[in-house]
Design a protein around this motif. Structure first.
Motif, PDB file in Angstrom:
ATOM      1  N   GLN A 308      59.967  69.821  38.528  1.00  0.00           N
ATOM      2  CA  GLN A 308      60.535  68.435  38.816  1.00  0.00           C
ATOM      3  C   GLN A 308      61.664  68.082  37.867  1.00  0.00           C
ATOM      4  OE1 GLN A 308      56.308  66.648  38.459  1.00  0.00           O
ATOM      5  NE2 GLN A 308      57.029  65.232  40.242  1.00  0.00           N
ATOM      6  N   ILE A 318      62.919  64.278  37.949  1.00  0.00           N
ATOM      7  CA  ILE A 318      62.113  63.380  37.197  1.00  0.00           C
ATOM      8  C   ILE A 318      62.869  62.709  35.850  1.00  0.00           C
ATOM      9  CG2 ILE A 318      61.289  65.143  35.612  1.00  0.00           C
ATOM     10  CD1 ILE A 318      58.489  63.853  36.261  1.00  0.00           C
ATOM     11  N   SER A 319      62.314  61.480  35.643  1.00  0.00           N
ATOM     12  CA  SER A 319      62.737  60.854  34.451  1.00  0.00           C
ATOM     13  C   SER A 319      62.035  61.298  33.401  1.00  0.00           C
ATOM     14  CB  SER A 319      62.649  59.394  34.735  1.00  0.00           C
ATOM     15  OG  SER A 319      61.381  59.059  34.513  1.00  0.00           O
ATOM     16  N   THR A 321      60.480  59.314  31.268  1.00  0.00           N
ATOM     17  CA  THR A 321      59.459  58.323  31.194  1.00  0.00           C
ATOM     18  C   THR A 321      58.161  59.039  32.113  1.00  0.00           C
ATOM     19  OG1 THR A 321      60.496  56.580  30.639  1.00  0.00           O
ATOM     20  CG2 THR A 321      58.472  56.471  31.447  1.00  0.00           C
ATOM     21  N   ASP A 322      58.533  59.527  33.353  1.00  0.00           N
ATOM     22  CA  ASP A 322      57.667  60.194  34.240  1.00  0.00           C
ATOM     23  C   ASP A 322      57.274  61.387  33.938  1.00  0.00           C
ATOM     24  OD1 ASP A 322      57.733  57.882  35.624  1.00  0.00           O
ATOM     25  OD2 ASP A 322      59.265  58.690  37.126  1.00  0.00           O
ATOM     26  N   ALA A 325      54.401  61.211  31.357  1.00  0.00           N
ATOM     27  CA  ALA A 325      53.038  61.079  32.047  1.00  0.00           C
ATOM     28  C   ALA A 325      52.598  62.179  32.955  1.00  0.00           C
ATOM     29  CB  ALA A 325      53.325  59.618  33.205  1.00  0.00           C
ATOM     30  N   HIS A 326      53.144  63.200  33.048  1.00  0.00           N
ATOM     31  CA  HIS A 326      52.630  64.424  33.591  1.00  0.00           C
ATOM     32  C   HIS A 326      51.296  64.831  32.913  1.00  0.00           C
ATOM     33  CE1 HIS A 326      52.259  68.376  35.598  1.00  0.00           C
ATOM     34  NE2 HIS A 326      53.198  67.837  36.432  1.00  0.00           N
TER      35      HIS A 326
END
Length: 430
Positions: A308, A318-319, A321-322, A325-326
């Motif tokens: 990602q 993917i950012s 922040t995201d 969260a992984h």
């Protein structure tokens, strides 16, 4: 489980050197340094960045070992002087555990003799490049803790609208307790919201350069930093550079061997010449399965997150922040906040009190409007001199250079990185 490691030596606290051996001196008249142990460590060079030289020195005020960064030849041009001023302001702006910030700035001489800047920062013992190439064992826990901290620091930078633009292992400092800090903001800048405005392509060391920059994109976003982190993640897993090419075109070839030939949609940010080059070549399918062979630490979760990050189209990448969260990073977050961070603490009863915000954003964006008001080198020089004077109004004894120091002669003649260490110029597709 402990996450401490035995790293490359250097940076341990030592006594303050006496007499002419010390580069730093307290600037206040009649200042008497405190009594300190005599296990003196010499002042020595520890790094040569794109725009500065770093030495490990001793603060004579408390005997603490710190890093002293020299920014030489500041006022050669308007562009270079504004860039140095920007880096200086950033170092004073940062307030985050995983981002290196200025502890102090040396007292400058009179404006007429003001030619270089000396900044003091925390001294860390090693960097991620040295760790990766060393025989030091890297467990899955180490990788997760390092990656978590990189992304945690980068989230803070991106929330302040700052693009680092040179994320690489050598710019990630690490202490023996595995605490990591992003450093070297010589190429950093504020995001450019106007996509019609061109941004420099001579950024990011080639091995960590995003495909949109390799393909001549005139505008790019914080996604370029995420690509760099993805390359570092792969390097941590495999203990070797993920895309190690001799030139930008070959760099792009290695990327397409893994990701496959991009679609026209994926290449919409590229220049026409780069798109034409890609379309001339035989199409290649993706080969993500190769990532599982990097090491035994390349689990399904690890490869999923890595894929990602390593996305050709920056808008689909993917950012930060995201990425945080992984689920792959859950253990890294727990280990960091259980025993390494300063935002959480253990009570006298032995209970761990966790912070309400594990990955804080910047309280406000970094302001770069001042840059537009500075139209001459002399203007920048005057404003920078004023800014440093304001930073020194803290009530603490100021520091200055000790020109009688034996080590200072070597420090003064130190130069910045060799051309081969700087980000190479991008390929000219047209």
């Amino acid at each position: 489980m402990s996450v401490s490691m035995s790293l490359v030596q250097g940076g341990a606290a030592g006594g303050a050197p006496q007499g002419a051996s010390a580069i730093l001196a307290a600037a206040a008249p009649y200042y008497q340094p405190p009594a300190v142990p005599q296990d003196v460590q010499p002042d020595r060079p520890i790094g040569y960045g794109a725009f500065g030289v770093v030495w490990a020195v001793t603060d004579p005020r408390d005997g603490r070992r710190v890093a002293l960064k020299k920014l030489p030849n500041v006022f050669q041009s308007l562009v270079s002087s504004k860039r140095v001023f920007r880096e200086l302001k950033m170092l004073c702006f940062f307030k985050h555990e995983n981002v290196l910030s200025a502890l102090d700035i040396l007292q400058p001489p009179h404006l007429d003799f003001f030619q270089e800047i000396y900044v003091i920062t925390e001294l860390l013992q090693s960097d991620l490049h040295k760790i990766i190439v060393s025989p030091q064992h890297l467990s899955a826990d180490h990788i997760k803790v390092f990656l978590y901290q990189i992304l945690r620091g980068l989230k803070y930078l991106h929330s302040a609208r700052i693009l680092h633009r040179d994320i690489k292992p050598g710019n990630l400092l690490v202490n023996s307790n595995c605490v990591l800090k992003i450093c070297d903001f010589g190429l950093a800048r504020v995001e450019e919201p106007d996509q019609a405005k061109h941004m420099t392509q001579e950024v990011v060391t080639q091995y960590y350069r995003a495909p949109e920059i390799l393909m001549g994109a005139r505008h790019y976003s914080s996604a370029v930093d995420v690509w760099s982190v993805g390359c570092i993640f792969g390097e941590l897993l495999g203990r070797r550079i993920l895309f190690q090419a001799q030139n930008p075109v070959q760099q792009l070839e290695l990327i397409t061997e893994l990701l496959g030939t991009p679609t026209m949609e994926d290449m919409r940010h590229a220049c026409e010449g780069a798109r034409t080059h890609m379309l001339r070549r035989a199409p290649k399918p993706p080969s993500f399965s190769v990532l599982y062979t990097l090491s035994s630490h390349a689990t399904h979760e690890a490869v999923h997150l890595l894929c990602q990050m390593l996305v050709f189209d920056p808008d689909k990448r993917i950012s930060v922040t995201d990425a945080l969260a992984h689920p792959y990073l859950d253990e890294g977050r727990l280990r960091y906040h259980s025993c390494m961070c300063k935002c959480c603490f253990t009570t006298s009863a032995g209970m761990r009190q966790y912070t309400a915000d594990f990955e804080p954003s910047a309280g406000q964006p970094f302001d770069d409007l001042w840059e537009r008001k500075l139209t001459s080198v002399q203007q920048v020089k005057e404003e920078m001199h004023k800014f440093i004077a304001e930073q020194l109004q803290t009530g603490r004894v100021p520091l200055c250079i000790n020109p009688q120091s034996a080590a200072f002669k070597s420090f003064a003649s130190s130069t910045v990185a060799h051309p081969s260490e700087l980000p190479p110029s991008p390929h000219q597709w047209e």
